[in-house]
Design a protein around this motif. Sequence first.
Motif, short mmCIF file in Angstrom:
data_model
loop_
_atom_site.label_atom_id
_atom_site.label_comp_id
_atom_site.label_asym_id
_atom_site.label_seq_id
_atom_site.Cartn_x
_atom_site.Cartn_y
_atom_site.Cartn_z
N GLY A 205 0.84 -1.21 0.00
CA GLY A 205 0.00 0.00 0.00
C GLY A 205 0.87 1.25 0.00
N GLU A 206 0.56 2.18 0.93
CA GLU A 206 1.30 3.45 0.96
C GLU A 206 2.78 3.25 1.29
OE1 GLU A 206 -0.67 6.85 2.85
OE2 GLU A 206 -1.58 6.98 0.85
N ALA A 207 3.14 2.08 1.88
CA ALA A 207 4.55 1.83 2.20
C ALA A 207 5.32 1.31 0.98
CB ALA A 207 4.67 0.86 3.36
N ALA B 28 5.85 0.79 7.60
CA ALA B 28 6.99 1.53 7.03
C ALA B 28 8.30 1.00 7.61
CB ALA B 28 6.83 3.03 7.32
N GLU B 29 8.30 0.68 8.92
CA GLU B 29 9.50 0.11 9.55
C GLU B 29 9.82 -1.25 8.91
OE1 GLU B 29 9.02 -0.89 13.68
OE2 GLU B 29 11.16 -1.34 13.96
N TYR B 30 8.76 -2.05 8.70
CA TYR B 30 8.96 -3.34 8.04
C TYR B 30 9.56 -3.13 6.64
CZ TYR B 30 8.04 -7.58 5.43
OH TYR B 30 8.20 -8.68 4.63
N ALA B 31 8.98 -2.19 5.89
CA ALA B 31 9.44 -1.96 4.52
C ALA B 31 10.92 -1.58 4.51
CB ALA B 31 8.59 -0.87 3.85
N PRO C 17 -4.34 10.06 4.85
CA PRO C 17 -3.78 11.01 5.83
C PRO C 17 -2.48 11.68 5.36
CG PRO C 17 -3.55 8.73 6.60
CD PRO C 17 -4.43 8.70 5.39
N GLU C 18 -1.61 10.89 4.71
CA GLU C 18 -0.31 11.46 4.31
C GLU C 18 -0.50 12.50 3.22
OE1 GLU C 18 2.73 8.49 3.50
OE2 GLU C 18 2.01 7.36 5.25
N PHE C 19 -1.39 12.21 2.28
CA PHE C 19 -1.68 13.15 1.19
C PHE C 19 -2.24 14.45 1.74
CE2 PHE C 19 -4.72 14.90 -1.88
CZ PHE C 19 -3.91 15.06 -3.00
N CYS C 20 -3.20 14.35 2.66
CA CYS C 20 -3.83 15.55 3.21
C CYS C 20 -2.83 16.38 4.01
CB CYS C 20 -5.03 15.18 4.08
SG CYS C 20 -6.40 14.54 3.11
N ALA C 21 -1.93 15.70 4.72
CA ALA C 21 -0.91 16.42 5.49
C ALA C 21 0.03 17.17 4.54
CB ALA C 21 -0.13 15.45 6.36
#
Lengths: 275, 251
Positions: free
Chosen positions: A76-78, A246-249, B238-242
């Motif tokens: 995902g985001e990570a 994120a730490e895992y990544a 959340p990251e995008f909005c920040a």
Amino acid sequence: MTPNSPDSLAATVPDGALLALPPDNSLPSVALARALVRRGAKRLRLLGVPVSGFATDLLIGAGCVAEIQTSAASLGEAGFAPRFSAALKAGSITLRDATCPAIHSMLQAAEKGIPFMALRGIIGSDILANRPDWKVVPNPMGDGVSDPIVLLPALSPDVALIHGVMADEAGNIWVGRRRELATVAHASKRVLATVERMVKGDMLEDEKLAPGCISGTYIEAVAVAERGAWPVALLDEYGFDAAHVAEYARMAKTEAGFAEYLDRYVLTQQAQAAE
Amino acid sequence: MDMTIKLEERLAATLARLILDPAAPPARHIAVGAASPIPAAACWLVKKQGHPVRLSLLHKRTGNPFSEGSRELFDLTGQGRIDLFFLGGGQIDGQANLNLVGTGEWPGKSVRFPGSFGSAYMYFMTPRTILFREEHSARVLVQKVDNISAPGVSEPGVFRRGTAQALVTGKCVFAFHPDRARFSLASIHPGETVDSIRAATGFDFDVADDVPQTPDPTEAELALLRGPICDEMLETYPEFCARVFDRKLAA
């Protein structure tokens, strides 16, 4: 009777099993994936339903996986799934690419006990060119010569691993609106489930709860694992632990870092006791 | 109000205008996939401007629009009930072929991308697709993709409801012409020229004599994006909005 634990459930998964895992947004049992790593499972064949996330990357990194069929693998985001990417590069896993509705359809064929399902699209994609098990035929309900359509074989996983919110005394588990889990449960030979908590009674007697249940008919065994989807989210129970993933990544970029991650979060006594 | 326009805001407003393009089939029900904050913002912009549109955001953790699981999106799309979807790609070529699997030999022996997701189906079954990729480089926009996740056009006789309407990048907007399987330059974002776009694009495309500049978002659009649209997006992105709106979810 000793109550089940993720580790006692994982002990019943044979090496080489075809294992269905939902993605990070749809109630995977990460607790069972961690238990499979602890048991040192080998040659597992993973199926992403219909895509793969954190639990898949963990199992690949730990050397538990020989094959994977999925429509995508990511954190995902990570970002990209680091151990999946590394294993693919090293040639240590075989990957069969699919596309999301094809995986749903193959499971639906198994659910219905029919040999195949038809699906639109896909024609002209290299996914099809690399899937000798998928066939293109003229629509048999049309004129029989035109209108090509893809046929997908039924797919019945040996074991599905899912994490529900709760289980009751009748063996039903509650997964809310994530009904693709019902499809995979119906299609799989065995379902092993972890849940946040046990509840009294029979949820199928409750009109409000019943539509979010998977009937105990399909569930072989249940173990309580609080926060068993962690670090991914569980419906409205808890959110995605972005800092941990994120730490895992970061750690899983290298084999040494991944080994350190396992030592810290998967293999220790405390990690096992916490499940 | 601060009138400094962030690129993300410009792209969201540009996508919203394409959604509302009167020449395209109507967008009554739009689905937005994972990791797509800018397309999601564009859809919210259309909705908050008062246009009657149903938005199904696939990755809503609570209050998810689908009560039959993730399979429901594909069933809806199979019936033609989803009017518009957004797709991107690790590589996109001049015929609008999408590569989401990777570069080099199949299945991405050189650089592996995450995978095709539902693209090999959605691209066929949705009346229109807007392609979106913020990175505009010769690495992404290639003459010919290494692997095809989803083809830009199909042979006659293959069931297909639609194709790409447009490709929006961080530098410009391309329109897609399925009849000749080619892109044409539709508008250029501020700071770019036809030559700078050519230099950054790996595929050939058509250019009219006079290519307009992509319009700025209006003050009203910016106010919607920074206020009520950011409110809607905080839980999922959340990251995008920040980063873009400088707003954090209250703890």
